[in-house]
Design a protein around this motif. Sequence first.
Motif, PDB file in Angstrom:
ATOM      1  N   ASN B 301       0.973  -1.120  -0.153  1.00 15.48           N
ATOM      2  CA  ASN B 301       0.128   0.120  -0.075  1.00 15.48           C
ATOM      3  C   ASN B 301       0.891   1.288  -0.124  1.00 15.48           C
ATOM      4  O   ASN B 301       0.543   2.354  -0.529  1.00 15.48           O
ATOM      5  CB  ASN B 301      -1.132   0.050   1.095  1.00 15.48           C
ATOM      6  CG  ASN B 301      -1.938  -1.092   1.303  1.00 15.48           C
ATOM      7  OD1 ASN B 301      -1.704  -2.350   1.575  1.00 15.48           O
ATOM      8  ND2 ASN B 301      -2.953  -0.848   0.503  1.00 15.48           N
ATOM      9  N   GLU B 344      -8.525   1.668  -1.085  1.00 16.40           N
ATOM     10  CA  GLU B 344      -9.260   0.585  -0.693  1.00 16.40           C
ATOM     11  C   GLU B 344     -10.554   1.020   0.286  1.00 16.40           C
ATOM     12  O   GLU B 344     -11.659   0.534  -0.087  1.00 16.40           O
ATOM     13  CB  GLU B 344      -8.551  -0.234   0.217  1.00 16.40           C
ATOM     14  CG  GLU B 344      -9.232  -1.372   1.149  1.00 16.40           C
ATOM     15  CD  GLU B 344      -8.308  -2.333   1.898  1.00 16.40           C
ATOM     16  OE1 GLU B 344      -7.367  -1.989   1.714  1.00 16.40           O
ATOM     17  OE2 GLU B 344      -8.649  -3.297   2.321  1.00 16.40           O
ATOM     18  N   GLU B 430      -7.020  -3.178  -3.829  1.00 19.73           N
ATOM     19  CA  GLU B 430      -8.356  -4.112  -3.475  1.00 19.73           C
ATOM     20  C   GLU B 430      -9.361  -3.747  -4.561  1.00 19.73           C
ATOM     21  O   GLU B 430     -10.557  -3.522  -4.173  1.00 19.73           O
ATOM     22  CB  GLU B 430      -8.842  -3.858  -2.113  1.00 19.73           C
ATOM     23  CG  GLU B 430      -7.670  -4.173  -1.120  1.00 19.73           C
ATOM     24  CD  GLU B 430      -7.053  -5.787  -1.158  1.00 19.73           C
ATOM     25  OE1 GLU B 430      -7.547  -6.427  -2.000  1.00 19.73           O
ATOM     26  OE2 GLU B 430      -6.029  -5.768  -0.385  1.00 19.73           O
TER      27      GLU B 430
END
Lengths: 310, 509, 323, 323
Positions: B301, B344, B430
């Motif tokens: 991330n 996300e 995601e």
Amino acid sequence: GKTIAFMRGGPDPYYQYGMNAVQSAADKLGVKVITYTANNDPTQELANVQDAITKGVDGILIYAVSLSSEKAAIAQAKRAGVPIFFQYGYDPSILADTAGIMEINLFTFGEPVGEAIGKMVPEGEYATITGKLGRGDAEAFAQSFKNGMAASGSKAVDVADLGADWDRQKALDAASQIITAHPNLKAIYAANDDMAVGVSIAIDRAGKTGQILLGGDNGAPYGVDLIKQGKMTMTNGNPPSIASVYSLRLLLGVIDGSVKPGQFYAAPTQLTSKDNVADVIPWDAKPANVDQWLKDPLPQGSAPPTPPSK
Amino acid sequence: MTTIESGAQLAIRVHGVTKSFLGTRALDDIDFEVARGEVHGLVGKNGAGKSTFMKILSGAQPPDSGEIVVGGKAFKALDPAEGRAAGIAIVYQNPELHLDLSVAANIFLGAEPRKAFGVLDDGAMQKRARELLARLGLNLPVNKRLGDLDIADRQQVAIAKAVREEAHVLLLDEPTAALNKAQADFLFRLIRDLAKQGMAIVYVSHHLDEVLDISDRITILRNGRKVAVVDGKTSDKDSLISMIVGRTLDAVELHRTERSTGEAFFILDNVSQEGRLAEVSLTVRAGEIVGLTGLIGGGANALAAVMGGLDDRQLSGQMQLAGAAYAPASVRDAVARGVLFIPEDMRGRGLVMSLSIAKNISLAALRSIAKLGWLSLRKEHEVATEMSERLDLNPRAPSREVRFLSGGNQRKALLGRAIFANGKLFVLEEPTQGVDVESQRQIHDHLRRLAGGGASVVFVSTDLEELIALADRIIVMREGRIDRELSPAGLDPERLLAAIQTPSTASVN
Amino acid sequence: MTSPAATAAQPTLRRPNFVMALGVGRFTLLIVLLLIVAVTAIGNPRFLTAHNLLNILFQVSTLGIVAAGQTILLIAGGLDLSVGAALSVAGLATALVVVATGSVVLSALTGAGVGLVIGALTGMLVATNRATPFIITLGTMTFLQGVAILMSGGSPINGTDALFNLFGMGDFLHVPWPVYVMLLAIVAVFLVLRFTPLGRYAFAIGGNEEAARLSGIPVRRTKIAFYALNGLFVGVAGVILTGILDSGLPSMGTGYELRAIAAVVIGGTPLIGGRGTVIGTLGGVLLLGLVSNSMNLLGVGANFQSAVLGLIITAAVLLQKKA
Amino acid sequence: MTSPAATAAQPTLRRPNFVMALGVGRFTLLIVLLLIVAVTAIGNPRFLTAHNLLNILFQVSTLGIVAAGQTILLIAGGLDLSVGAALSVAGLATALVVVATGSVVLSALTGAGVGLVIGALTGMLVATNRATPFIITLGTMTFLQGVAILMSGGSPINGTDALFNLFGMGDFLHVPWPVYVMLLAIVAVFLVLRFTPLGRYAFAIGGNEEAARLSGIPVRRTKIAFYALNGLFVGVAGVILTGILDSGLPSMGTGYELRAIAAVVIGGTPLIGGRGTVIGTLGGVLLLGLVSNSMNLLGVGANFQSAVLGLIITAAVLLQKKA
Ligand SMILES: Nc1ncnc2c1ncn2[C@@H]1O[C@H](COP(=O)(O)OP(=O)(O)OP(=O)(O)O)[C@@H](O)[C@H]1O
Ligand SMILES: Nc1ncnc2c1ncn2[C@@H]1O[C@H](COP(=O)(O)OP(=O)(O)OP(=O)(O)O)[C@@H](O)[C@H]1O
Ligand SMILES: [Mg+2]
Ligand SMILES: [Mg+2]
């Protein structure tokens, strides 16, 4: 009967007592009174004048938020042929177009109080607490008091000038701080009696009752109480009650043509100290007072006060 | 058998529950029952009505009609307090927690341990929270502010909170959406234990393998209707999919069309960031799809954030985009260079809930619907309608505010924004979290089409199947470094998981 | 084990909380306070006398009481702009009763009761409507100002010596009674926030109302309780101010709402709610009191005071970061 | 603070959205307006004369201009409490220049410019700090009030006839000039909000600032632009009010901030931002103007006006639901 619009600048007691007096005087004269308030907002005040004209009143009696912002109001009133009489405040540029202006002399109003206190305080320190700044009157009151001090030949020096927005608590706080900063202060001037009450509390709390003289303005009931209690030396009264009743009569005179419009009238004033506290002109007018004020000879027009050339 | 055998006692029974929103039927005359000790799967497309059903069972929303029988009492509608009193606990699809309260305070909110005179007993609260978390095998700092945990950890706290309530019925709405495989597996063990102890569990998920694996029975919803209840042991994924979608889809996971990837488009050269990234060098070619993964905190991330221009603090090393140096000082700079980041946390950081679908889709590329600086609302409506078609948004109503969309449809709408902004490099976190099987494939197809059109795609995912199905290359991050690079060809989830969990220095087999 | 996502991606969230955690927020305020103290003390030796410091406490006492109540509301994500007008109404009620009965107890109970009732009603409006408290209480503020004018007939209500002798003049160990009441209010709020479920719910509702509801917290009832409690504090302030000013005035509460909110926020409680401390509020109250005291002791001219005060408030707020 | 999810979840929250969706929100306001009109028309036939209706528009013109600017801020999740004080400062600047130069154009440009600059500076403070605009602008408000007093040198500034003849007395087709300016302001804001990226950014930032940032919107710069624009509107209002009052007064803007915000919220723009319309704001402005006009025409006494106004504002707000 006739219908008169009574307008006040805000919720202050001064206007309220004037309103009450006008109300009872009007009842006796069989005149209908509609009351308006501007909440210290000049825009709202102009709106009130317009609405009163629309409502079709015969005359307007007004305690203005700020006289200098009344031109539009006056123009509208003039166009509609509705006489508009001003109490408190003065602006030479509008006098001719008004039904009349009744006002004290701001520039000298505090003077007698200053002189009286000056005589009792030949030297030392004094301070002034005035009202909400920016309209001119608060500034003028404080200055006139200082002039009075000087005129009395007192050598006392002015150590602090604060503003307390005509508010009791602010005056109380300001006064206690002045007293702290200047322990051997001899006198405080409060530009109206509402603030004088706060100042006197500050003096009491500092345990200096009697040691610090207090001068006020307005001759309000609570100011008079202070004098009775010996907590205030002198107040210069400009009772809204009698002034409003006179103004009402003058306005009605203008309406029925018996009074010449566009004149200046000196508002009734009364120096009050413990000597004459008994026969003070009451703000809270009793019917007897109103009857008297209705019988009194009408005030005559006079020369408007001239501001001291700075 | 798809009915509860006579012996078992019912934990909860629902009869004829119906619910509509703005005319749309979210739930239509649902009958539903779960026995004590049963794990009951609930599946359906995005917008099928699963979450609405869960919310009605937990008392978060009242049904329009129908009744809920639980703990021997029948209710026309529950409120959260009644639901809890009746022994129903829930983990919402979007966990409703307090970021400014501690982990412990969150777990015990509304049921704080008290001393005499109703005074809070924080000592006892923390002690019990520690015990509970330990029992669940979670090592979370009970005194830490929840807002300082990441989404996965927050999800765990939500689960712990539900378990703490010692309910007879536990409702889990996509609890694994934000979890990685390891965390998910752990949750399954937990669910089984709880079921053994007699708890009834309703389990909502789009991961059909999980559902089949864990459920005794499975209820399928379609457009708010119950289409079937099947046995979890005997039914298989394909039949499940066909019931969910309403027609048969080929179960083949891999849609990989061979794309000819162009020359190097995005280059990271020895990029490091204080405490987050270390000496990352990576080249993404035009038309390539790169999957980033790793354990939480591994740096996937963080790398995405750097690419997207979200975070340029204490950054060193070089980045190149389309042959030119790339050093975004702000997200805007990145967007201006055609780099689009999709977070996300789509509700918190992605969508503008008060705006319509159309306005969310056009947000990152208003220029393209503007003439001389004036927006053409007609054009906006057109492109939004077209995008809703492409993404199979449900409902197809570009002027509907996005907060009324189901979770999966919201994620599609968010992807729509990036597609419409027609970026050259897409950085996604995601991308299909909480998206149903069919939509997942649609989204994957879209991403492949984008790549086919010459764009580069970098996505962070904890979904092993997704990584294998979508990525041309899988980059495993560990402690801020690129730990290894895997080709999805012939890779199976188990090997990938092993690769993620064990450092490359150790041997993988 | 915080993932980069949680940290890097939300810089705007992370730093201030970190700051709060270290309580640096409160320290900055403390530093500002000490700075003002130092400057004034140098400028005027009499500033640091016990007498003057007690004066300051006396002067901020009613503001402190109102701000203490407002702190709970702000933490719970609420707000009450009508406290100034409510204070006037409660004060006038107190004055009317003491004039009529001469009983301190009776009038005090009346004032506090009136405040409590006004607060509870306000709470019901706020808790049962979607409109934000800001705008609802803006309406009730105007209404209550009107009520105050009607109650007083527009002129001061005098004859409140009984209260004056107690709160205007009375002290215990040289400390004026109003100061004790303020400290009591601060301590009470501190205990409620720190040690009771009600206090915990304030943080919960302010942080995420829906989450609080879903956790089974009786959000409406709790909110109403907060506003009622706040009203009680306002009522008490009204009683005391009536004593201090030795009269009931329709304008006695004017401006308290904004000063109280400013004090709370300067004290580190953000308007969005979810966190905050009443100790910080005390700091904010003292700051406001100190500034005006120090300006007057340093002889800052009347015309300059508002500008200076504005600068200092703004500075204090900006230092406070997440307000 | 309710999370977006909340809206979707909480049943009590659902209906209003439905209401909004159907635009009934605006209708309720319309109904309130018509109700007042009807009552007043019956009570006083003069009410419905063109003359009086023009009066009302004239009376609300400056408020309408300020409220139009504030609408953008509220939609963007911002707020500016300093507009009243800023109006005074801009007005005084206008007066000083017109007295000195006698040029309407020069003074008007000055007033507008001063407003613009104040707004831009406010915007920078708000956009680069975490403190909420409410509290930052509370500080700047106090500061600007002080500046106004200093500018006026303690007394009204007269000799502004040039502006007076234009805005105080001047009209075109019997419609006073200030009314045109107000309508212009409303239309401008309407167009900006509906048809420009800047306007869209307002909704995006107010709805979800982080999402706006991730969409590449220059959040900070855009915020500053909004406050600057609002400042420009305030400046223009200052110019016009100087003309209407034929003088510059340090108190001329008193109370505008709360009245403007009230008008915007009554008009259906929630304080939390993310949605809203300037047409609704016009409705809110007209409501305030109508109420005071109607009270005056029906002869509601001075002492009752505040109470009645408060009741009506509160009612209007509660009817507005999602404020
Ligand atoms: N508050 C609401 N207002 C209007 N419509 C709503 C609301 N909540 C849900 N809906 C609609 O109801 C339908 C069902 O939504 P729900 O969230 O239950 O679907 P879901 O099965 O949970 O989908 P997902 O798998 O994406 O979470 C959707 O069409 C959604 O748009
Ligand atoms: N890496 C970061 N660390 C801390 N804060 C950040 C970071 N990136 C952005 N912000 C904050 O997020 C907000 C938006 O910043 P962004 O980088 O988008 O600048 P912007 O919105 O383009 O504004 P402008 O263009 O006027 O500088 C600002 O408050 C900024 O301080
Ligand atoms: Mg769902
Ligand atoms: Mg993740």
